[in-house]
Design an enzyme around this catalytic site. Structure first.
Site, PDB file in Angstrom:
ATOM      1  N   LEU A 206      -6.830  -2.960   8.578  1.00  0.00           N
ATOM      2  CA  LEU A 206      -7.318  -3.191  10.055  1.00  0.00           C
ATOM      3  C   LEU A 206      -6.377  -2.132  10.704  1.00  0.00           C
ATOM      4  O   LEU A 206      -6.644  -2.002  12.021  1.00  0.00           O
ATOM      5  CB  LEU A 206      -6.971  -4.564  10.567  1.00  0.00           C
ATOM      6  CG  LEU A 206      -7.785  -5.747   9.946  1.00  0.00           C
ATOM      7  CD1 LEU A 206      -7.735  -7.034  10.428  1.00  0.00           C
ATOM      8  CD2 LEU A 206      -9.438  -5.209  10.251  1.00  0.00           C
TER       9      LEU A 206
ATOM     10  N   ASP B 298     -11.169  -3.683   0.006  1.00  0.00           N
ATOM     11  CA  ASP B 298     -10.117  -2.445   0.255  1.00  0.00           C
ATOM     12  C   ASP B 298     -10.880  -1.630   1.579  1.00  0.00           C
ATOM     13  O   ASP B 298     -10.665  -0.458   1.379  1.00  0.00           O
ATOM     14  CB  ASP B 298      -9.937  -1.675  -0.989  1.00  0.00           C
ATOM     15  CG  ASP B 298      -8.955  -0.837  -0.836  1.00  0.00           C
ATOM     16  OD1 ASP B 298      -7.941  -0.959   0.200  1.00  0.00           O
ATOM     17  OD2 ASP B 298      -8.408   0.045  -1.837  1.00  0.00           O
TER      18      ASP B 298
END
Lengths: 423, 306
Positions: A64, A306
């Site tokens: 993130l 991922d």
């Protein structure tokens, strides 16, 4: 009240065509072939005919980028992408700047996620302080802050002595050690899979053995310590074989595969497009076939994205100079369906039930039943679409312009719609 | 043909078209005033992100012989050190009026990337260890002028094949034009997977030496890790250097080539380098004509010959 009407619903007793009734934060009823469709003036009805209904998706592997690299992604934009991709929980990788190696940093990530409120953001902790591979991170504070999965992802914890200590410690605390397996010596600064294509392109290659030797070594340490071990983004047939044998021997081992590794092989690099650059790299067609098989037969437990955002301007360089990784939250479900033709049962095992179990998330990954938390997703498994633009702040996707089958129609987090799209 | 990025996949006709054109331009270069007005008004930009004086000068000489203007992008004093992206550099030169871009870069695919961003022809002047198409054309030209044709020639490429773009593009051109190619190097200096390559491989120079028509010597690519392929320089010289003893064992009509820059005393002995049987200066001379052919084909008549 929300009624999800007429979908194919994954329940604890199998798959049934039913209406799922949500009230407040819970599922209150799963009505099979209701003689009289439930009527309520305030009910919002979602037509799910022809769609799969099941527990919201859970991603074990999301970058993130917050704190520290918010120009690529932040917790708000990443949560929007997650909701659009059908996810109700994501495990946030700790390779932020600074790394998530102390309790207060994990708490920051979880609190930001809760404030945004579009999916549960579950922080993973670093294995080593600063992800530098020298000293263990502050495990006790991190566990206190809710962390259950530890990884130096982005890098490998190379020092076998330090890894052994981490395993001994975390085995006692019901936590998971997840490894990004890439031996730096064998990886040798490679940019893509070492094989026929890298030889032709004159690009330094990263051999399959760079992954397999680390996994083999780690499995020996698992046998020694009894720690729960998770192999991140398995990319080679050799790694699949190691996991298959470890599971047969009864070791507490799980594994994930990234959607791009199920779809693409190393020939894509011939385009020189950095959207095909990731670590581990795209492997051979034989590896791709084995990964698909292993996902379907359960050797690989989970699909994990991922999701690794990078800004456009960072991609405007040569393949070799481009940063590692591609986004994946908004295409994971579709890519998995497109690549494998997976059935509904296995789809929800791989994208929700298993990852929730691996990450120790009790409110997620539960088959739909009265009383279960209304963390739900509606997926149309036959709809086709072509990704052009993403909710993620970054657009570095290998699926841009590629037709995919399978579309997320709606996502509910604790009874609230976080994403909805009309058919 | 819109760009010249790679020799891979190029047909014999396309290659021979460049060689025929280059033959004509060699005549131009022999004139008292070695210049034609063909590309007057056009601007050729050379973007060399990796230092290479000889290739850049050769392209610039070729452009000027066709009366084109030249924009030279010099990285040492440029914005690259200030963090400018490859794309911005390319768009900037295009905005200054470049009609064709010549790109040299240490990374594979740099010219391919530039070709994705600009609306003018791009010539790959060497990308990493991948391709160096104009070198392959000038080497083919040199061999055709010396032997009349490449069909049936046995070309041995010796040395650091793994890190060599000259070898990758050269072997494709030579074999397309009918030559037999043998790569001569220890396993540590060969590409790891050569499945399907139109080559034979020899790990011992002395085994094949006497069978070669052409000995094509390569430099050790120190900057790409070539020195990791052996354990000492004297060892390399002893096993793969073209020294006087090996030179004496070559067939009388065999020739020696080298893309330059040479390391005398390493891959080539000083005596061999100065011998009349080396074509090294012919390669340099032919390089200007070969690059004129490429610039001409891409700028003046892109529709022809392809």
């Amino acid at each position: 009240m929300i009624v999800i009407r007429g979908g194919s619903v994954l329940t604890p007793d199998g798959i049934v065509v039913a209406d799922v009734v949500v009230d407040g934060e819970e599922v209150i009823a799963v009505d099979e072939a209701p003689a009289q469709p439930r009527q309520s003036p305030s009910a919002q009805v979602l037509d799910a005919s022809g769609c799969w209904v099941g527990p919201g998706l859970v991603d074990l592997h999301t970058h993130l980028r917050e704190p520290g690299q918010e120009w690529k992604e932040d917790i708000a934009s990443g949560s929007r992408a997650a909701a659009a991709g059908g996810f109700t929980a994501v495990v946030a990788m700790p390779n932020t700047v600074p790394a998530i190696d102390e309790g207060h940093r994990a708490r920051f990530v979880a609190e930001r996620g809760a404030k945004v409120g579009l999916c549960d953001v579950v922080p993973a902790g670093a294995l080593s302080l600063g992800r530098e591979g020298e000293h263990l991170a502050r495990f006790d504070e991190l566990i206190e802050a809710g962390v259950r999965l530890f990884t130096d992802d982005g890098d490998t914890l190379v020092d076998a002595g330090l890894l052994r200590r981490a395993m001994e410690y975390l085995a006692d605390r019901d936590c998971v050690i997840a490894q990004h397996a890439e031996d730096p010596g064998l990886a040798g600064g490679g940019h893509m899979h070492e094989g026929s294509v890298s030889s032709r392109l004159g690009m330094r290659g990263l051999p399959a053995l760079a992954e397999e030797t680390v996994v083999a070594r780690d499995l020996a340490l698992v046998e020694l310590t009894g720690a729960t071990y998770h192999v991140q983004h398995v990319s080679t047939a050799g790694t699949v074989e190691l996991i298959r044998r470890a599971k047969a021997a009864g070791l507490p081992v799980t594994a994930e595969v990234a959607p791009h590794h199920l779809v693409f092989d190393h020939h894509e690099v011939e385009s020189m497009d950095p959207n095909f650059k990731m670590y581990p790299p795209l492997r051979t067609p034989d590896d791709v076939a084995e990964l698909r098989r292993a996902l379907l037969d359960g050797t690989i437990d989970a699909v994990a994205t991922d999701h690794a955002p990078h800004a456009d301007h960072e991609q405007e360089v040569t393949f070799e100079e481009a940063p590692r990784g591609v986004i994946g939250l908004e295409t994971a479900a579709a890519a998995t369906i497109t690549a494998t033709g997976i059935d509904q049962q296995r789809f929800f095992e791989a994208l929700s039930i298993s990852p929730a179990r691996i990450a120790r998330l009790e409110e997620h990954g539960r088959p739909v039943a009265p009383g279960s938390p209304a963390n739900l997703v509606v997926v149309d498994p036959t709809a086709t679409w072509t990704p052009r633009r993403f909710h993620s702040r970054s657009q570095n996707s290998p699926f841009l312009g590629r037709q995919l089958t399978g579309k997320v129609r709606a996502t509910l987090l604790r009874g609230r719609l976080t994403h909805q799209e009309t058919a | 043909m819109r760009h010249l990025l790679t020799i891979e996949g190029m047909s014999r006709e396309e290659l021979e078209d460049f060689l025929d054109l280059a033959d004509e331009f060699l005549e131009v270069l022999d004139r008292p005033i070695p210049k034609v007005p063909t590309l007057r008004g056009a601007t050729v930009a050379t973007m060399f992100f990796e230092p290479s004086t000889r290739t850049r000068l050769s392209f610039e000489r070729a452009a000027r012989a066709l009366s084109a203007d030249v924009l030279t992008f010099a990285p040492a004093t440029s914005s690259v050190t200030k963090g400018e992206s490859l794309k911005d550099t390319a768009l900037t030169l295009r905005a200054m009026g470049a009609d064709l871009m010549v790109v040299r870069h240490s990374a594979t695919g740099a010219a391919h990337r530039v070709a994705q961003w600009v609306d003018v022809p791009v010539v790959n002047a060497g990308d990493g260890a991948h391709q160096h198409p104009t070198q392959a054309i000038l080497d083919s030209l040199t061999l055709r002028r010396h032997f009349g044709k490449l069909d049936g020639l046995h070309v041995g490429i010796v040395g650091d094949i793994r890190h060599s773009r000259v070898a990758r593009s050269g072997l494709q051109a030579f074999s397309t034009l009918g030559a037999r190619v043998t790569l001569i190097a220890p396993p540590t200096l060969l590409p790891l997977d050569m499945t399907g390559w139109p080559v034979e491989v020899a790990h011992d120079f002395d085994d094949v030496l006497a069978d070669l028509d052409v000995v094509y010597l390569l430099r050790i690519q120190q900057e790409r890790g070539g020195a990791t392929g052996f354990t000492s320089l004297p060892e390399y010289v002893r096993r793969f250097g073209l020294d006087d003893a090996r030179f004496a064992r070559l067939r009388p009509e065999a020739v020696v080539m080298h893309p330059g820059p040479m390391n005398r005393g390493v891959e080539i002995s000083p005596h061999v380098a100065d011998s009349s049987r080396t074509l090294i200066l012919d390669q340099v001379r032919n390089g200007v004509a070969a690059r004129m052919a490429v610039l001409f084909r891409l700028l003046a008549s892109p529709g022809e010959g392809t």
